[in-house]
Write an enzyme that holds these catalytic residues in place. Structure first.
Site, PDB file in Angstrom:
ATOM      1  CD  GLU A 157       0.767   0.470   3.055  1.00 57.92           C
ATOM      2  OE1 GLU A 157       0.666   1.712   2.922  1.00 57.92           O
ATOM      3  OE2 GLU A 157       1.743  -0.077   3.593  1.00 57.92           O
TER       4      GLU A 157
ATOM      5  CD  GLU B 182       7.833   1.538  -0.610  1.00 59.65           C
ATOM      6  OE1 GLU B 182       8.511   0.641  -1.176  1.00 59.65           O
ATOM      7  OE2 GLU B 182       8.251   2.694  -0.469  1.00 59.65           O
TER       8      GLU B 182
END
Length: 354
Positions: free
Chosen positions: A179, A322
């Protein structure tokens, strides 16, 4: 709540096969015959058995790996909860797409592919590699109104499912959650408080690196949002709309989609784990498909994993997000399967067990 989208989600959840306890038991029996003391490979053995139970036999082919990075912006950034400006979200999306982020480097090393999805970025991004599934141009400020509507939540979940369905059709069989979204640890802390019952003082972390004053402000912001909406943990869709984020809803869809396609999904850090807990609160059938990768430095992460009965594979003091921790988990999945497939048994090696 949109009737059509509700039915579509219910249908998709109905596609999820039950965990195959028989296959997991067979995997354990095989593991016990390998040239080692029983249980001596610890979590690697447990992972191998879990993979067998998900797959329904020995041994799944998980060579094609994908990490899906959901990107979105958050209106709560208006409250000054982050050390970075909101523009960083779109800038980092371009970094993912050009291959310059940490998750890109680690994914390449693991033989995995990175897919970045615009699920709720505030500014429009035009890039041929970007998966365009924008539901909302940034959420609303959850301290003043609901972050999203129920319709937007459902659409974001279904967008995540669609991404996995398309990747599964291409042959991807192992997924990791990632994300990007400035302000998303604030939304995650709010949801963590909803689903664990913990006070925001125990779920709010440092995020991008805020100082003590910033942390106190962030706690107050989460308290204010929770007081305004009084989210009910028994109404996970509504709680997600009230204090969640588009990328969190999208990750719920990634998890649902992976389970519906019979694929394991490796969960990254705090935000991804909150999405996983939300998914489990919606449907407990997804829980056996989840593998926790690492323990984040965000203080609420351990409690969120505990609420799902998950134990992380590693603890490297990471807090980047991430999907970086999840991608590292790919190596352990490969190791678990290689050990099961290539180690000699006591019988084949001519070694006495007694």
């Amino acid at each position: 709540m949109e009737t059509g989208n509700c039915k579509e989600i219910a249908y998709m959840l109905g596609r999820i096969n039950a965990f195959d306890d028989g296959a997991a038991a067979s995997a354990q029996r095989h593991s016990d015959q390998l040239t080692k003391p029983p249980g001596s490979l610890g979590k690697l053995e447990a992972i191998a058995c879990q993979l067998a139970g998900i797959h329904g036999g020995l041994w799944p082919d998980l060579q094609r790996k994908a990490v899906v990075v959901m990107a979105a912006d958050h209106g709560v950034c208006e409250e000054g909860v982050s050390a970075f400006p909101q523009e960083v979200t779109s800038q980092m999306v371009l970094n993912f797409l050009s291959g310059g982020a940490a998750v890109n480097v680690l994914a390449k090393q693991a033989g995995a592919d990175v897919f970045c999805v615009d699920i709720g970025v505030k500014s429009a991004i035009d890039h041929p590699k970007l998966l365009q599934h924008n539901i909302v141009r940034g959420t609303a400020n959850m301290t003043k109104e609901a972050a999203m509507s129920l319709e937007e939540v459902l659409r974001a979940i279904l967008a995540g499912v669609k991404v996995v369905d398309e990747l599964a059709e291409q042959g991807y069989r192992l997924f990791a959650t990632g994300e990007m979204g400035i302000g998303n640890t604030t939304a995650s802390a709010a949801l963590a408080s909803v689903f664990t019952g913990l006070h925001p003082g125990l779920t709010v972390g440092r995020g991008t690196g805020i100082d003590d004053k910033g942390w106190l402000k962030k706690v107050e912001v989460v308290e204010k949002a929770l007081a305004l909406h009084s989210p009910d943990p028994k109404e996970p869709f509504l709680a997600l709309a009230q204090v969640g984020g588009a990328e969190i809803a999208g990750l719920v869809g990634i998890i649902f989609g992976a389970a519906a396609n019979g694929c394991p999904v490796i969960i990254d850090g705090y935000i991804s784990s909150v999405a996983a807990l939300t998914a489990v609160r919606i449907s407990e059938h997804v829980q056996p498909y989840l593998i926790a990768s690492h323990l984040s430095q965000e203080q609420g992460h351990a409690k969120v994993l505990e609420a799902m009965g998950l134990s992380p594979m590693i603890d490297l003091d990471m807090r980047l997000g991430e999907g970086t921790g999840a991608v590292l988990g790919f190596h352990f999945i490969d190791a678990a399967l290689k050990l099961m497939q290539e180690m000699a048994t006591f019988e084949s090696a001519g070694i006495s067990k007694e």
